[in-house]
Design a protein around this motif. Structure first.
Motif, PDB file in Angstrom:
ATOM      1  N   LYS A  34       9.732 -11.354  25.654  1.00  0.00           N
ATOM      2  CA  LYS A  34      11.105 -11.772  25.961  1.00  0.00           C
ATOM      3  C   LYS A  34      11.125 -13.174  26.552  1.00  0.00           C
ATOM      4  N   TYR A  35      10.062 -13.540  27.266  1.00  0.00           N
ATOM      5  CA  TYR A  35       9.993 -14.874  27.844  1.00  0.00           C
ATOM      6  C   TYR A  35       9.671 -15.913  26.779  1.00  0.00           C
ATOM      7  N   GLN A  36       8.827 -15.555  25.820  1.00  0.00           N
ATOM      8  CA  GLN A  36       8.560 -16.459  24.702  1.00  0.00           C
ATOM      9  C   GLN A  36       9.862 -16.794  23.987  1.00  0.00           C
ATOM     10  N   THR A  37      10.653 -15.762  23.750  1.00  0.00           N
ATOM     11  CA  THR A  37      11.911 -15.942  23.025  1.00  0.00           C
ATOM     12  C   THR A  37      12.831 -16.913  23.749  1.00  0.00           C
ATOM     13  N   ILE A  38      13.019 -16.704  25.031  1.00  0.00           N
ATOM     14  CA  ILE A  38      13.951 -17.567  25.762  1.00  0.00           C
ATOM     15  C   ILE A  38      13.412 -18.993  25.875  1.00  0.00           C
ATOM     16  N   LEU A  39      12.111 -19.152  26.094  1.00  0.00           N
ATOM     17  CA  LEU A  39      11.522 -20.492  26.184  1.00  0.00           C
ATOM     18  C   LEU A  39      11.662 -21.241  24.858  1.00  0.00           C
ATOM     19  N   LYS A  40      11.355 -20.564  23.772  1.00  0.00           N
ATOM     20  CA  LYS A  40      11.427 -21.211  22.463  1.00  0.00           C
ATOM     21  C   LYS A  40      12.858 -21.599  22.100  1.00  0.00           C
ATOM     22  N   LEU A  42      15.386 -22.188  24.205  1.00  0.00           N
ATOM     23  CA  LEU A  42      15.878 -23.243  25.092  1.00  0.00           C
ATOM     24  C   LEU A  42      15.198 -24.585  24.853  1.00  0.00           C
ATOM     25  N   TYR A  43      13.880 -24.562  24.699  1.00  0.00           N
ATOM     26  CA  TYR A  43      13.135 -25.826  24.693  1.00  0.00           C
ATOM     27  C   TYR A  43      12.670 -26.293  23.321  1.00  0.00           C
ATOM     28  N   PHE A  44      12.445 -25.399  22.382  1.00  0.00           N
ATOM     29  CA  PHE A  44      12.062 -25.822  21.034  1.00  0.00           C
ATOM     30  C   PHE A  44      13.293 -25.958  20.139  1.00  0.00           C
ATOM     31  N   ASP A  45      14.202 -24.985  20.238  1.00  0.00           N
ATOM     32  CA  ASP A  45      15.406 -25.013  19.404  1.00  0.00           C
ATOM     33  C   ASP A  45      16.537 -25.798  20.059  1.00  0.00           C
ATOM     34  N   ASN A  46      16.340 -26.191  21.327  1.00  0.00           N
ATOM     35  CA  ASN A  46      17.306 -26.995  22.088  1.00  0.00           C
ATOM     36  C   ASN A  46      18.696 -26.340  22.147  1.00  0.00           C
ATOM     37  N   LYS A  47      18.683 -25.026  22.364  1.00  0.00           N
ATOM     38  CA  LYS A  47      19.942 -24.298  22.466  1.00  0.00           C
ATOM     39  C   LYS A  47      20.421 -24.268  23.905  1.00  0.00           C
ATOM     40  N   ARG A  48      21.735 -24.180  24.054  1.00  0.00           N
ATOM     41  CA  ARG A  48      22.318 -24.054  25.389  1.00  0.00           C
ATOM     42  C   ARG A  48      22.088 -22.630  25.906  1.00  0.00           C
TER      43      ARG A  48
END
Length: 97
Positions: A34-40, A42-48
Motif C-alpha cells: 500500500k505504501y509503494q502504491t501511494i509513493l508511486k 504521488l512522486y512518479f505519476d505526480n498525482k495530487r
C-alpha cells in the motif's frame, strides 16, 4: 516489471547516478504494497493527494497517515540499501531515528 542495477546503468553513462536511481527504486519496492502504491502515484505519476485518495478510496486522514508511514519506511529502506551496497556518502531522510 523488475529492474536490475545493470538496467539503470544502461539508462545513464554515470555510474553514481545509476546506483542512486537503483537504490531509490529498490527502497520503494521494499516498502509495504500500500505504501509503494501511494509513493508511486504521488512522486512518479505526480498525482495530487486528493486524486490519490479518490483512486484508492481512502479518507483524508488515512491518506496522510499512509503518506507519512510510507515516507518513513522508504527512508529506513534507503539507509539499509546504501549500507548493503557500501555507499559511503549515506543520504539519511529519516525524520526520527
Amino acid at each position: 516489471m523488475n529492474f536490475s542495477q545493470k538496467d539503470f546503468i544502461l539508462l545513464t553513462n554515470d555510474l553514481n547516478t545509476a546506483l542512486g536511481l537503483y537504490v531509490i527504486y529498490q527502497a520503494i519496492n521494499n516498502c509495504d504494497a500500500k505504501y509503494q502504491t501511494i509513493l508511486k502515484k504521488l512522486y512518479f505519476d505526480n498525482k495530487r493527494q486528493l486524486d490519490v485518495m479518490r483512486e484508492l478510496n481512502i479518507t483524508h486522514n488515512t491518506a496522510w497517515r499512509w503518506r507519512l508511514d510510507a515516507s518513513n519506511q522508504f527512508a529506513v529502506n534507503l539507509i539499509k540499501l546504501q549500507k548493503q551496497l557500501g555507499i559511503n556518502d549515506l543520504k539519511d531522510l529519516r525524520v526520527f531515528k
